[in-house]
Design an enzyme around this catalytic site. Structure first.
Site, PDB file in Angstrom:
ATOM      1  NE  ARG A 232      -4.285  -1.439   0.303  1.00 49.11           N
ATOM      2  CZ  ARG A 232      -4.458  -2.506  -0.473  1.00 49.11           C
ATOM      3  NH1 ARG A 232      -3.533  -2.828  -1.365  1.00 49.11           N
ATOM      4  NH2 ARG A 232      -5.544  -3.244  -0.378  1.00 49.11           N
ATOM      5  CD  GLU A 261      -3.750   3.064  -5.380  1.00 52.87           C
ATOM      6  OE1 GLU A 261      -2.600   2.725  -5.083  1.00 52.87           O
ATOM      7  OE2 GLU A 261      -4.742   2.326  -5.236  1.00 52.87           O
ATOM      8  CG  HIS A 280      -3.963  -0.900  -6.593  1.00 53.28           C
ATOM      9  ND1 HIS A 280      -4.265  -0.329  -5.383  1.00 53.28           N
ATOM     10  CD2 HIS A 280      -3.917  -2.238  -6.362  1.00 53.28           C
ATOM     11  CE1 HIS A 280      -4.411  -1.278  -4.465  1.00 53.28           C
ATOM     12  NE2 HIS A 280      -4.200  -2.454  -5.035  1.00 53.28           N
TER      13      HIS A 280
HETATM   14  C1  8YV Z   1      -7.282  -5.404  -5.253  1.00 58.48           C
HETATM   15  C2  8YV Z   1      -5.468  -5.296  -3.481  1.00 58.48           C
HETATM   16  O1  8YV Z   1      -7.386  -5.394  -6.617  1.00 58.48           O
HETATM   17  O2  8YV Z   1      -6.446  -7.279  -2.690  1.00 58.48           O
HETATM   18  C3  8YV Z   1      -5.894  -6.233  -2.432  1.00 58.48           C
HETATM   19  O3  8YV Z   1      -5.629  -5.924  -1.251  1.00 58.48           O
HETATM   20  O4  8YV Z   1      -4.770  -4.405  -3.218  1.00 58.48           O
HETATM   21  C4  8YV Z   1      -5.846  -5.388  -4.910  1.00 58.48           C
HETATM   22  O5  8YV Z   1      -5.121  -6.419  -5.480  1.00 58.48           O
HETATM   23  C5  8YV Z   1      -8.030  -4.250  -4.718  1.00 58.48           C
HETATM   24  O6  8YV Z   1      -8.059  -4.209  -3.335  1.00 58.48           O
HETATM   25  C6  8YV Z   1      -9.459  -4.212  -5.254  1.00 58.48           C
HETATM   26  O7  8YV Z   1      -9.981  -2.991  -5.019  1.00 58.48           O
END
Ligand code: 8YV
Length: 316
Positions: A232, A261, A280
């Site tokens: 993150r 983001e 992302h």
């Molecule tokens: C997702 C992610 O695509 O799973 C997670 O924690 O960061 C990503 O791979 C995302 O959260 C979907 O909104």
């Protein structure tokens, strides 16, 4: 009986279809919902990273489950949910391979100047082949430092082993399986930063990991080192990263995530050449997205039916 469900953002069509089979759904309205909109809601589905805190949960007195599309739930206050007896579902394991692949993709792209090279190869400046340009760094045989040896970190380590890398890792606690299987060595954060050619961030964002990589930590890294973030954005202090990249404290960075983001369009990071920024894409493969859709809908429906969620976030 159709359960009343609200969704944040606009989920993919297949998700809306699956939820629509069993629920009366509404999308989070522009400008936010009224108390009347929220009062009947029994299930809340988070697709993007909308913040979900106790105050919002309290506006949904009938809420029985929160289901998140994704494994990371740093945007959901899971403590508040647990205090209210609301289970939170997520999508672990199924995205480990895709996210580890993305970690290696970014690592190699930065090491071999792929993005700069692509821009050059398309430009008018590329008039003749020149063996003297864009000499990168070798990934094979180098030392990787993996911060966060959880399920995703472990798959990154497996990929790194195939590149004959020496694998260092830092984690809340040692991971004996990764050590036995892959010869990964546990190091303190400072040692890992000092010794690694590539540092990858594969940890969740928590109170402990927020701003884990700041000016001091970047200063410990090798001048030739490359930092990769698929965790993150909040794990890195972006102001410190800009300084480190500008001043050559590290060679480059490749990040799949930022905070905020997206970054504001005038953010200084966007003007630097020695950083690759992806929007992302960690788990964004067709196959993984389908599995995430299914698992997140299964969690939602189970919670609405008062059954245990197939994947429920545990809260300490
Ligand atoms: C997702 C992610 O695509 O799973 C997670 O924690 O960061 C990503 O791979 C995302 O959260 C979907 O909104």
């Amino acid at each position: 009986m159709a359960y009343p469900v609200m969704m944040s953002d606009t989920p993919a069509d297949n998700i809306i279809r699956m939820i629509g089979d069993q629920c009366d759904w509404t999308l989070w309205p522009e400008g936010g919902p009224s108390d009347e909109d929220l009062a009947p809601i029994e299930g809340f589905y988070t697709y993007g990273h909308m913040k979900v805190k106790g105050e919002l949960m309290d506006r949904m007195p009938n809420l029985r489950v929160i289901s998140n599309f994704g494994v990371g739930v740093d945007h959901i206050n899971t403590r508040d949910a647990a205090d209210r007896g609301i289970p939170v579902g997520n999508t672990p394991d199924i995205l480990n391979g895709a996210t580890a692949d993305m970690t290696i993709t970014l690592l190699l792209a930065a090491a071999r100047n792929l993005v700069i090279g692509d821009h050059y190869a398309r430009s008018a400046a590329f008039t003749s082949y020149d063996p003297n340009i864009l000499h990168g760094q070798e990934a094979h045989g180098s030392t990787i430092g993996i911060i966060g040896m959880g399920k995703i970190g472990r798959v990154v380590a497996k990929r790194a082993a195939a590149f004959d890398m020496t694998i260092l890792y830092h984690n809340r606690r040692p991971n004996p399986e990764a050590e036995a299987e892959l010869g990964a060595e546990y190091h303190s954060l400072d040692d890992l930063l000092q010794e690694s050619d590539f540092v990858t961030l594969n940890c969740p964002l928590t109170e402990e990991t927020r701003n884990l990589i700041g000016a001091r930590e970047l200063g410990l890294m090798k001048e030739t080192a490359i930092l990769v973030n698929v965790a993150r954005g909040g794990v890195i202090n972006h102001d410190a990263l800009v300084v480190a990249l500008k001043e050559g404290q590290i060679a480059s960075a490749a990040v799949d995530v930022t905070e905020p983001e997206p970054l504001p369009r005038n953010h200084p990071l966007l003007a630097l050449e020695n950083v690759i920024i992806a929007p992302h894409l960690g788990s964004a493969t067709r196959q993984t997205r389908e599995k995430m859709a299914q698992m997140s809908v299964d969690n939602l429906i189970a919670g609405l039916a008062g059954k245990p969620l197939p994947a429920q976030v545990s809260v300490n």
